[in-house]
Design a protein around this motif. Structure first.
Motif, PDB file in Angstrom:
ATOM      1  N   TYR A 233       0.862  -1.182   0.000  1.00  0.00           N
ATOM      2  CA  TYR A 233       0.000   0.000   0.000  1.00  0.00           C
ATOM      3  C   TYR A 233       0.904   1.239   0.000  1.00  0.00           C
ATOM      4  N   GLY A 234       0.544   2.208  -0.834  1.00  0.00           N
ATOM      5  CA  GLY A 234       1.312   3.451  -0.875  1.00  0.00           C
ATOM      6  C   GLY A 234       2.060   3.650  -2.181  1.00  0.00           C
ATOM      7  N   LEU A 244       5.333   2.970   3.147  1.00  0.00           N
ATOM      8  CA  LEU A 244       4.647   1.871   2.465  1.00  0.00           C
ATOM      9  C   LEU A 244       4.245   0.804   3.479  1.00  0.00           C
ATOM     10  N   TYR A 245       3.171   0.086   3.191  1.00  0.00           N
ATOM     11  CA  TYR A 245       2.678  -0.959   4.095  1.00  0.00           C
ATOM     12  C   TYR A 245       2.565  -2.288   3.364  1.00  0.00           C
ATOM     13  N   LEU A 246       3.026  -3.352   4.041  1.00  0.00           N
ATOM     14  CA  LEU A 246       2.708  -4.723   3.638  1.00  0.00           C
ATOM     15  C   LEU A 246       1.762  -5.270   4.699  1.00  0.00           C
ATOM     16  N   SER A 247       0.713  -5.972   4.277  1.00  0.00           N
ATOM     17  CA  SER A 247      -0.288  -6.426   5.240  1.00  0.00           C
ATOM     18  C   SER A 247      -0.788  -7.823   4.894  1.00  0.00           C
ATOM     19  N   HIS A 248      -1.079  -8.598   5.954  1.00  0.00           N
ATOM     20  CA  HIS A 248      -1.697  -9.908   5.723  1.00  0.00           C
ATOM     21  C   HIS A 248      -3.211  -9.761   5.610  1.00  0.00           C
ATOM     22  N   LEU A 249      -3.774  -8.674   6.124  1.00  0.00           N
ATOM     23  CA  LEU A 249      -5.221  -8.435   6.024  1.00  0.00           C
ATOM     24  C   LEU A 249      -5.478  -7.404   4.921  1.00  0.00           C
ATOM     25  N   PRO A 250      -6.717  -7.386   4.367  1.00  0.00           N
ATOM     26  CA  PRO A 250      -7.029  -6.338   3.385  1.00  0.00           C
ATOM     27  C   PRO A 250      -6.755  -4.949   3.966  1.00  0.00           C
ATOM     28  N   PHE A 251      -6.233  -4.074   3.131  1.00  0.00           N
ATOM     29  CA  PHE A 251      -5.839  -2.748   3.624  1.00  0.00           C
ATOM     30  C   PHE A 251      -7.007  -2.019   4.288  1.00  0.00           C
ATOM     31  N   GLY A 252      -8.209  -2.192   3.729  1.00  0.00           N
ATOM     32  CA  GLY A 252      -9.378  -1.516   4.295  1.00  0.00           C
ATOM     33  C   GLY A 252      -9.677  -1.964   5.714  1.00  0.00           C
ATOM     34  N   LEU A 253      -9.269  -3.174   6.077  1.00  0.00           N
ATOM     35  CA  LEU A 253      -9.541  -3.688   7.434  1.00  0.00           C
ATOM     36  C   LEU A 253      -8.520  -3.195   8.447  1.00  0.00           C
ATOM     37  N   ILE A 254      -7.424  -2.632   7.972  1.00  0.00           N
ATOM     38  CA  ILE A 254      -6.424  -2.134   8.939  1.00  0.00           C
ATOM     39  C   ILE A 254      -6.339  -0.602   8.874  1.00  0.00           C
ATOM     40  N   GLY A 255      -7.425   0.015   8.426  1.00  0.00           N
ATOM     41  CA  GLY A 255      -7.521   1.472   8.499  1.00  0.00           C
ATOM     42  C   GLY A 255      -6.815   2.232   7.400  1.00  0.00           C
ATOM     43  N   LEU A 256      -6.392   1.522   6.341  1.00  0.00           N
ATOM     44  CA  LEU A 256      -5.746   2.235   5.235  1.00  0.00           C
ATOM     45  C   LEU A 256      -6.805   2.517   4.169  1.00  0.00           C
ATOM     46  N   PRO A 257      -7.160   3.788   3.999  1.00  0.00           N
ATOM     47  CA  PRO A 257      -8.307   4.112   3.145  1.00  0.00           C
ATOM     48  C   PRO A 257      -8.030   3.923   1.659  1.00  0.00           C
ATOM     49  N   ASP A 258      -9.108   3.602   0.937  1.00  0.00           N
ATOM     50  CA  ASP A 258      -9.023   3.492  -0.517  1.00  0.00           C
ATOM     51  C   ASP A 258      -9.176   4.901  -1.089  1.00  0.00           C
ATOM     52  N   LEU A 259      -8.077   5.501  -1.503  1.00  0.00           N
ATOM     53  CA  LEU A 259      -8.103   6.908  -1.918  1.00  0.00           C
ATOM     54  C   LEU A 259      -7.915   7.087  -3.418  1.00  0.00           C
ATOM     55  N   GLY A 260      -7.910   5.996  -4.174  1.00  0.00           N
ATOM     56  CA  GLY A 260      -7.667   6.135  -5.602  1.00  0.00           C
ATOM     57  C   GLY A 260      -6.214   6.473  -5.858  1.00  0.00           C
ATOM     58  N   GLY A 261      -5.895   6.694  -7.123  1.00  0.00           N
ATOM     59  CA  GLY A 261      -4.500   6.881  -7.497  1.00  0.00           C
ATOM     60  C   GLY A 261      -4.065   8.321  -7.668  1.00  0.00           C
ATOM     61  N   ARG A 262      -4.949   9.268  -7.379  1.00  0.00           N
ATOM     62  CA  ARG A 262      -4.573  10.676  -7.565  1.00  0.00           C
ATOM     63  C   ARG A 262      -4.465  11.378  -6.214  1.00  0.00           C
ATOM     64  N   GLY A 263      -3.464  12.235  -6.087  1.00  0.00           N
ATOM     65  CA  GLY A 263      -3.301  12.998  -4.869  1.00  0.00           C
ATOM     66  C   GLY A 263      -4.452  13.970  -4.683  1.00  0.00           C
TER      67      GLY A 263
END
Ligand code: SF4
Ligand code: SF4
Ligand code: SF4
Length: 311
Positions: A233-234, A244-263
């Motif tokens: 993620y990132g 950057l994050y590596l996760s065993h759980l879906p990113f959405g479940l560990i509080g990393l929001p789905d923000l799309g690819g644009r700043g």
């Protein structure tokens, strides 16, 4: 947010975005890219044991008074705050759980810096670290509203309050860059971010963004099936981040929001450009910016779902 404020933002947003969409068929601002020497961190949930050595090292390295949890019994920060630049939270999904480290993401295109009228928050052109100079800050907290990760905090209890956020321990990192034995970039001061230096499991490591991307790829390749979507993620989220994050759980479940690819600034700038080209009244501009912020706040998931980790 109260229902009336939410409704007002929705109404403003609808008008602003409609105008922008009609007037701006093409983007006027190129997406930002990380500088070649961009420094960052790689955090790996599968290695983190929740020991919080990184939390206390961060407080010490930054001269921050430890925060107590709401019970007042434990010196355990439960979330980012005016005295906490780095926190470990626990996310649970049924029997599955994960520790998650939270701090500034050092965005490639930082919304906080873009929102700051007085340039108190700036992105270093060499390292890409998003740093803060309190001497210009007027305490408007636009940066707080703009951050899609809910990172920037404000010292409400101080007479001369400042914004508080991780600056990648830039005060510790000095001198020329060179490679260490493992091929990671290090500086002549010999010191890096305190959180990375004390982590007993290399759950959080420091390096250039390129080195960290390579390290993430190495871990994914060596551990088939361990990481969610076999990616970090990132890399692209919100225009890319230097943490950057590596996760065993879906990113959405560990509080990393789905923000799309644009700043966020990229989106907001495109809307502004469209409005000005179409000669729509400035009120529509504020409406469009309001919706960018409103959407942004809705996507700011990190505090939701996570719990503080008791000492
Ligand atoms: S995470 Fe928030 S505070 Fe950090 S650089 Fe991005 S927008 Fe700024
Ligand atoms: S880089 Fe420094 S300021 Fe940022 S979380 Fe780590 S120890 Fe704290
Ligand atoms: S020091 Fe490392 S293992 Fe311990 S909580 Fe922090 S990131 Fe996790």
């Amino acid at each position: 947010m109260t229902p009336s404020r939410r409704t007002a933002l929705k109404v403003l947003a609808g008008g602003g975005c409609a105008a922008a969409a009609a007037a701006a068929p093409a983007l006027a601002r190129e997406p930002k890219v990380a500088p070649p020497g961009a420094m960052g961190m790689l955090y790996d949930t599968t290695r983190c044991i929740g020991c919080k050595a990184c939390v206390f090292a961060c407080q010490q390295a930054n001269g921050l008074e430890p925060e107590r949890d709401p019970s007042g019994l434990h010196l355990a920060p439960v979330d980012l705050g005016a005295r906490t630049k780095n926190v470990i939270k626990l996310y649970k999904d049924g029997p599955r759980m994960s520790y998650v480290k939270a701090q500034c993401m050092h965005c490639v295109d930082p919304a906080c810096a873009s929102a700051c009228m007085l340039h108190s928050l700036q992105k270093d052109p060499k390292t890409g670290v998003v740093h803060y100079d309190p001497s210009y800050c007027v305490g408007c907290r636009y940066c707080q509203m703009a951050c899609p990760f809910g990172v920037t905090k404000f010292e409400f209890d101080k007479a001369a309050p400042k914004i508080v956020k991780c600056e990648l321990c830039r005060h510790r990192v000095k001198g020329e860059a060179k490679k260490d034995a493992r091929g990671f970039t290090r500086y002549a001061s010999g010191e890096g971010p305190a959180c990375c230096e004390v982590c007993p499991r290399e759950a959080v490591v420091y390096g250039t963004r390129e080195e960290l991307i390579a390290e993430a790829a190495r871990r994914i390749e060596e551990n088939p099936g361990r990481y969610f979507e076999n990616r970090a993620y990132g890399l692209t989220e919100a225009g890319g981040t230097q943490v950057l994050y590596l996760s065993h759980l879906p990113f959405g479940l560990i509080g990393l929001p789905d923000l799309g690819g644009r700043g966020v600034p990229h989106v907001a700038y495109s809307i502004q450009e469209g409005i000005y080209r179409g000669f729509v009244a400035p009120v529509a501009l504020y409406g469009a910016l309001a919706v960018a912020m409103w959407r942004n706040r809705r996507g700011a998931a990190p505090p939701a779902g996570g719990e503080g980790v008791p000492s």
